[in-house]
Design an enzyme around this catalytic site. Structure first.
Site, mmCIF file in Angstrom:
data_model
loop_
_atom_site.group_PDB
_atom_site.id
_atom_site.type_symbol
_atom_site.label_atom_id
_atom_site.label_comp_id
_atom_site.label_asym_id
_atom_site.label_seq_id
_atom_site.Cartn_x
_atom_site.Cartn_y
_atom_site.Cartn_z
ATOM 1 N N PRO A 259 -1.360 -13.148 1.517
ATOM 2 C CA PRO A 259 -2.024 -12.343 2.533
ATOM 3 C C PRO A 259 -2.980 -11.280 2.000
ATOM 4 C CG PRO A 259 0.134 -11.438 2.096
ATOM 5 C CD PRO A 259 -0.034 -12.616 1.174
ATOM 6 N N THR A 260 -3.085 -11.122 0.671
ATOM 7 C CA THR A 260 -3.853 -9.983 0.170
ATOM 8 C C THR A 260 -5.346 -10.288 0.087
ATOM 9 O OG1 THR A 260 -3.676 -10.662 -2.142
ATOM 10 C CG2 THR A 260 -1.899 -9.270 -1.277
ATOM 11 N N CYS A 261 -6.120 -9.210 -0.046
ATOM 12 C CA CYS A 261 -7.575 -9.329 -0.189
ATOM 13 C C CYS A 261 -7.933 -9.576 -1.636
ATOM 14 C CB CYS A 261 -8.253 -8.053 0.290
ATOM 15 S SG CYS A 261 -8.008 -7.769 2.014
ATOM 16 N N ASP A 262 -7.297 -10.564 -2.260
ATOM 17 C CA ASP A 262 -7.576 -10.857 -3.663
ATOM 18 C C ASP A 262 -7.792 -12.350 -3.806
ATOM 19 O OD1 ASP A 262 -7.163 -11.549 -6.488
ATOM 20 O OD2 ASP A 262 -6.606 -9.439 -6.709
ATOM 21 N N ASN B 143 -2.382 -3.579 -1.506
ATOM 22 C CA ASN B 143 -2.868 -3.768 -0.121
ATOM 23 C C ASN B 143 -1.945 -3.092 0.894
ATOM 24 O OD1 ASN B 143 -4.733 -6.873 0.272
ATOM 25 N ND2 ASN B 143 -4.650 -5.550 -1.502
#
Ligand code: PLP
Length: 377
Positions: free
Chosen positions: A323-326, A367
């Site tokens: 789910p992370t912005c990575d 995050n």
């Protein structure tokens, strides 16, 4: 998934993501190894899951412990493990950590370099030391060989030096790589170690301890050889190379003790059809990914089995991501994962055989996500 975990998930529907771990299964796994290799002392590799209920149960069963750092040593002592049952198995230790371990009564240390050996002589004089050999890690899904271990030639020089420095040259160790699926990997490493035992004995350094490390696999998507197959290969090699002068044997299982005891329960955040081609994989984003604890999906090395309430219905290919912005937070895109077509956001996905190397790999608030919740039942 054990019946106890299935019941717990059903009744409590715990908030996701979380690890649910069945402590009785830890005991069963420990006992299976004990029965298969009765001559080996089991040093549980604490780093695989250092939770107090795990250490508690294992201490009660008489397990010894392989600690990677001083904090793990203190965690073992806190549940009543005697210092004599603890090995400081990391070959890379701060001088201050060695001194503290020594002061706490730990008397067994690993090394794989002259520099570390001299550090041990300085900070923990008179203690028992064993040298870690570099051995082949072929057959392992999570290899360890590059970073650790030394050559037979170096070890042949270092063990007598240990005695000169006032330490007790106790034995040798190796690690055939984690999630090792070939029992013969142990046999080959035992052969190498045995030759060195003989060489050293001929030149006046008698060793009495052989630590076979961890590596025993869990069953993920594919079947693996049984514990008994590993035990047979190990004992056959031990008797072939050592005859009836067997050294004290140790094993350091981590994954094999806790892996199959745990399930990570997660929730689908989004299913997205990013490519309009009907044959293209859907992207399934879970509320746990690489940074939430599933670090062993790096390189798609460890491929967890997945379960959903739609299992049995028609399936299609998926890319699985966290789910992370990575951009690195992708779990699987080339390992042929299929999930039910009915899967939608809000559904739970149970990640099976996830009791090892998960909670400790979870990021602290990346995050904004909390570290992985844990339930020991
Ligand atoms: C990580 C580790 C282990 C445990 O390995 P598993 O593959 O989980 O059994 C054992 N010994 C050492 C020295 C380790 O670093």
């Amino acid at each position: 998934m054990t019946p106890k975990i299935a019941r717990f998930l059903d009744v409590h529907q715990p908030a996701t993501p979380c690890l649910v771990l069945d402590i009785d299964r830890v005991e069963e796994n420990y006992n299976a190894l004990r029965r298969a290799l009765p001559l080996a002392t089991i040093y549980y590799a604490v780093k695989a899951n250092p939770a107090r209920p795990v250490l508690d149960r294992l201490t009660g069963l008489g397990s010894a412990f392989d600690a990677a750092g001083i904090e793990e040593i203190e965690q073992c002592l806190a549940v009543g493990a005697p210092p004599a049952a603890i090995s400081f198995g990391n070959t890379i230790k701060k001088a201050s950590a060695i001194a503290r371990a020594h002061a706490l009564g730990v008397d067994l240390f690993a090394f794989d370099s002259e520099e570390e050996l001299r550090k041990l002589a300085r900070m923990a004089p008179g203690t028992r030391v064993y040298c870690r050999l570099m051995v082949a890690n072929a057959g392992a899904d999570w290899p360890l060989s590059k970073k650790f271990g030394t050559s037979v030639e170096q070890a042949r020089r270092l063990m007598p030096l240990a005695a000169e420095l006032g330490l007790r040259p106790w034995g040798l160790s190796f690690h055939v790589g984690s999630q090792q699926t070939d029992p013969l990997a142990y046999a080959a490493a035992i052969g190498q170690a045995a030759m060195l035992f003989t060489d050293l004995s001929d030149s006046g350094t008698d060793l009495r301890f052989l630590n076979l490390g961890g590596g025993f696999p869990s069953r993920y998507r594919r079947a693996v050889p049984a514990v008994g197959d590993f035990a047979d290969a190990i004992m056959e090699a031990m008797t072939r190379h050592f005859g009836n002068a067997l050294p004290d044997m140790a094993i350091e299982p981590g994954r094999a003790i806790v892996g199959s005891a745990g399930v990570v329960s997660s929730e689908v955040v989004l299913v997205s059809k990013r490519n309009p081609d009907p044959a293209a994989a859907r992207w399934v984003y879970l509320d746990i990914g690489r940074f939430g604890g599933l670090a062993e999906t790096e390189g798609e090395a460890i491929r967890y089995p997945l379960r959903t309430r739609h299992d049995g219905g028609p399936t299609g290919p998926v890319v699985l991501a966290g789910p992370t912005c990575d951009g690195a937070d992708i779990l699987y895109e080339s390992s042929d994962y299929q999930l039910p077509l009915a899967l939608a956001d809000g559904d739970r996905v149970e990640i099976d055989t996830a009791g090892a190397y998960v909670t400790t790999y979870a990021a602290q608030g990346f995050n904004g996500f909390a570290p992985l919740a844990e339930h020991y039942i």
